[in-house]
Design a protein around this motif. Structure first.
Motif, short mmCIF file in Angstrom:
data_model
loop_
_atom_site.label_atom_id
_atom_site.label_comp_id
_atom_site.label_asym_id
_atom_site.label_seq_id
_atom_site.Cartn_x
_atom_site.Cartn_y
_atom_site.Cartn_z
N TYR A 150 50.46 52.99 56.48
CA TYR A 150 51.49 52.06 56.05
C TYR A 150 51.93 52.35 54.61
O TYR A 150 51.08 52.49 53.72
N GLN A 186 54.29 55.53 61.15
CA GLN A 186 54.31 54.17 60.60
C GLN A 186 55.12 53.26 61.50
O GLN A 186 56.24 53.59 61.88
N ILE A 203 48.53 52.15 52.64
CA ILE A 203 47.32 52.05 53.45
C ILE A 203 47.16 53.38 54.17
O ILE A 203 48.02 53.78 54.96
N TYR A 224 44.00 52.09 57.69
CA TYR A 224 44.89 51.46 58.67
C TYR A 224 44.22 51.35 60.05
O TYR A 224 44.46 50.39 60.78
N TRP A 260 42.31 48.25 60.03
CA TRP A 260 43.25 47.13 60.13
C TRP A 260 43.76 46.98 61.58
O TRP A 260 43.88 45.88 62.10
N THR A 266 45.80 41.56 55.07
CA THR A 266 45.05 42.78 54.75
C THR A 266 43.97 42.50 53.68
O THR A 266 43.13 43.35 53.43
#
Lengths: 491, 491
Positions: A65, A148, B37, B42, B45, B275
């Motif tokens: 990201y 992404q 990220i 990620y 996440w 996050t």
């Protein structure tokens, strides 16, 4: 049918707009050009995301990201890129609001002006390549294969739900490679991945091809695309994949040490599909009764509607239906048993037709006595009576068959709507009367392409990958041409 | 250990910052306050998202998507809400850039000024309630249970990766209900869902409680929270769930027709985690050697490192390892066989320790001869030699055991770091020497809370849900108090 949907033949565009809203897919928000994606529409998008994400991971890509904001100076680093995006972007200039001194409201605090304005990303090449510089030192760091999932903003003046909105959701792949050949292969691979997704998940046939220089992405050396054909004869660009050469590596000074120890600029690609795919999905399959969804993307694949009078009858039906619901769920089939007593069966039938649920089962007293279900498929609206013992098998068959059938229908429509022409008159005539893709010779110049566009509103959608070598004369100038290209009016 | 990580005892804050970067979780971007990220971060996440998303859906919520931009006037509609968010937001004032007339660069086009400025969402209550007005007519439309996965922006001046960034990723639930009681139950339910996620997936023990009025969300009647304790004795707010009463319904005029036919304002909740959970995860479990990840969230659960000289030995090892890799994958265990010949085993060991991979297998010539693997667990760094025939069983055991062990370790640490105090001197002393949560009596006034905060930097983290009725005297004012609250210094 009581759905009050404008028919496609009456006004295709109105039909689309109404359908998107009435089927609960999306709606306009109070923010100019920005849409609200409603739960039913978002559930379809989630299925698209899941399907695509798996394909990206299977081809070795990882998700990451990157920031929403891009400093103005970054956007300016690649000349043709800024040219392509600066005209339509949201600019953040301040970072605070405050109470107005006269007590009348909230104003932008003039003391909170940013030194450098930030652009809300219209695409992320610049910020990503600024980051890649830190990630790439040697050939061992390559290829770098990043994707992404994000929101982006392009300030469109004329917007339309899913097809063209100021903010939209998408994925953007960004990869870095040691060699030109590898980057080209990556860009081609992702075009094929998109085509496979469109055809196998969305049941939307697409043509793979190359964009002409005028239609390329801002900053690309080559743009690959997949083009779909809507039921009104207009084309829709469903996905693009770009070979960026070393343009961004040079703009952001991204070099790697090769095996031989030389410092070289890396080679890049980027590729994306967006919530625009929702538009392609809707316009390819749906009919005057509403949405038609491919089983692979339908949030509800099977709906069961009980037809009853009184609670006793409902209980009896429910007792029969529950084991079926359980069995279907155990097979990974998404099923909804709609026993709401606030709506009549006819209302429910209409609603699920409008929402494109692939298979509808109905069960009333007679079915109960006979041990049957009435099974209706959404695509052809055919109904049949099926013994309860065979209904699971029937559903499994139909889920596959509907997926195939709607693909074939769309494929046949497209096949009938690719017309070869030899003259400009014929070109203009087909464009006005029949629409679709027009396969024609073109002299390869931007001037001719531009003139045809101005005179007819048709653009070159792509130079198909499978275009044969064929000598001919440009429909406009008569100059020599060696390949046919595909023209169409497009969304 | 060769990881060059500052130790926690030396400088906890530096340890955290280094670890986030060195373990490839995230990094600062060129955009002030916005993070990148990285794929490894990620991937964690994504596992959090998947776990939470399932829990939201299991409790009946649906995902949707609302615009990134909020017109300034919307933000101003709820008085305390705008007060809470206007001070820290990104403001879009223009929608176009253009070439500077002197040819020196790109500037903001002064002709493209928006009539009304747009705020990049710091949270979406306002835009969502403006939408809910259209979705809610009657009690039949309630409850409306919506969640959104999105990016939000709060213009923080002092930022820190994951814990406090200008842009961050989160989910925000927004629900509408017919009755006050139902909305309160929803807000409580989501606090419990967050607590369950934190404890069972992240292995992070949390305290559930209520915020004091000063610490409530801007616009909320009641804010529920889960509070975790980091290894440096500071608390971290890991999730909040708000009962919003009818504040937003009134601000956006959202009424429903009740069963009795009356028009009533609906009752609302909102709730979110972000996050920032990544920060909680890192700081709860990790050690001086790097990350320690709970098996349920680890992108790689098992890594296998071959120890060999020459390709022949590697081939022999690989032949043994491949069936194991396949078997683990078939059981849904994520495994990586790292046969890179560019790095030595010691380097790899360090790298996977740094990245917190729960289980590491090593296999060399002796293991091959003996039919064994060396199995190391990341949390305790214990190693054992395990017969190949038992290694799958051992891995399955360890994945569960590590999850439990790190939870217990964190739980024990927290238990030791909840200290009851009776006086303000004791309070200040514990705060400086031991840290952690301090359970103390408070007179219930904002003045006292504020003075303690100013004098000690400790805030009331929450009034724990399970706080017992207990008569006492406020540590600062000596005034009567009937419950203890938890104070701590916090992130």
């Amino acid at each position: 049918m009581g759905k009050n949907l404008t028919s496609r033949s009456e006004d295709y565009s109105k039909w689309y707009n109404e359908l998107v809203v009435k089927a609960d897919l999306a709606e306009n928000s109070g923010v100019r050009g920005c849409m609200v994606i409603k739960p039913y529409g978002y559930a379809i998008w989630e299925k698209m995301q899941a399907g695509l994400d798996k394909m990206f991971k299977d081809t070795g890509h990882e998700n990451a990201y990157f920031p929403l904001f891009i400093p103005k100076s970054y956007l300016s680093k690649e000349a043709s890129h800024v040219e392509g995006f600066a005209k339509e972007c949201a600019v953040v200039t301040h970072y605070r609001l405050k109470n107005d001194e006269d007590g009348t409201g909230i104003i932008v605090d003039p003391d909170a002006k940013l030194e450098e304005e930030l652009i809300v990303r219209p695409t992320s090449e610049t910020i990503i390549w600024d980051t890649f510089r830190k990630w790439i030192q040697s050939y061992r760091d390559l290829p770098l294969l990043i994707n992404q999932w994000a929101n982006v903003v392009r300030w469109e003046m004329r917007t339309r739900l899913f097809l063209r909105t100021a903010e939209f959701l998408w994925q953007e792949g960004h990869t870095a490679h040691a060699t030109e050949q590898e980057a080209i292969e990556e860009a081609e691979q992702m075009m094929h991945v998109y085509a496979e997704f469109a055809e196998e998940h969305m049941a939307v046939p697409v043509i793979k091809g190359l964009k002409t220089p005028s239609e390329r992405f801002a900053g690309a050396i080559e743009t690959y695309c997949i083009e779909a054909l809507m039921q009104d004869g207009k084309a829709l660009q469903a996905g693009t994949s770009h070979f960026l050469g070393q343009n961004f590596a040079k703009a952001f000074d991204v070099k790697f040490a090769s095996k031989e120890g030389n410092k070289e600029y890396v080679w890049a690609t980027s590729w994306g599909v967006s919530t625009r795919l929702m538009g392609a999905l809707i316009m390819t399959h749906s009919d005057d009764n509403g949405l038609v969804l491919p089983p692979k993307l339908a949030p509800i694949q099977v709906v069961i509607v009980p037809i009853y009078k009184g609670l006793e009858q409902l209980d009896e039906i429910s007792e029969n239906v529950m084991p079926l619901v359980k069995e279907l769920k155990s097979k990974g089939i998404s099923v909804k048993y709609d026993d709401r007593d606030t709506q009549k069966p006819g209302f429910k039938f209409n609603e699920y037709e409008l929402k494109g649920v692939p298979i509808r089962l109905a069960i009333g007293q007679r079915d109960l006595a006979n041990g049957t279900y009435e099974v209706a498929r959404r695509d052809t609206l055919e109904k049949s009576t099926v013994p309860a013992s065979e209904v699971v098998e029937k559903i499994e068959f139909l889920l596959e068959d509907i997926q195939k059938t709607i693909y074939k229908k769309a494929f046949d429509y497209r096949k009938e709507h690719i017309t070869k022409v030899e003259t400009y008159d014929e070109f203009k005539n087909i464009l006005e009367t029949k629409g679709g893709f027009i396969s024609a010779h073109w002299d390869g110049t931007a001037e001719t392409e531009d003139r045809i566009k101005k005179e007819t509103k048709a653009t070159i959608r792509c130079i198909p990958l499978d275009a044969k070598d064929e000598e001919g004369s440009c429909i406009l100038t008569g100059k020599p041409s060696y390949k046919r290209v595909l023209f169409a009016k497009a969304y």
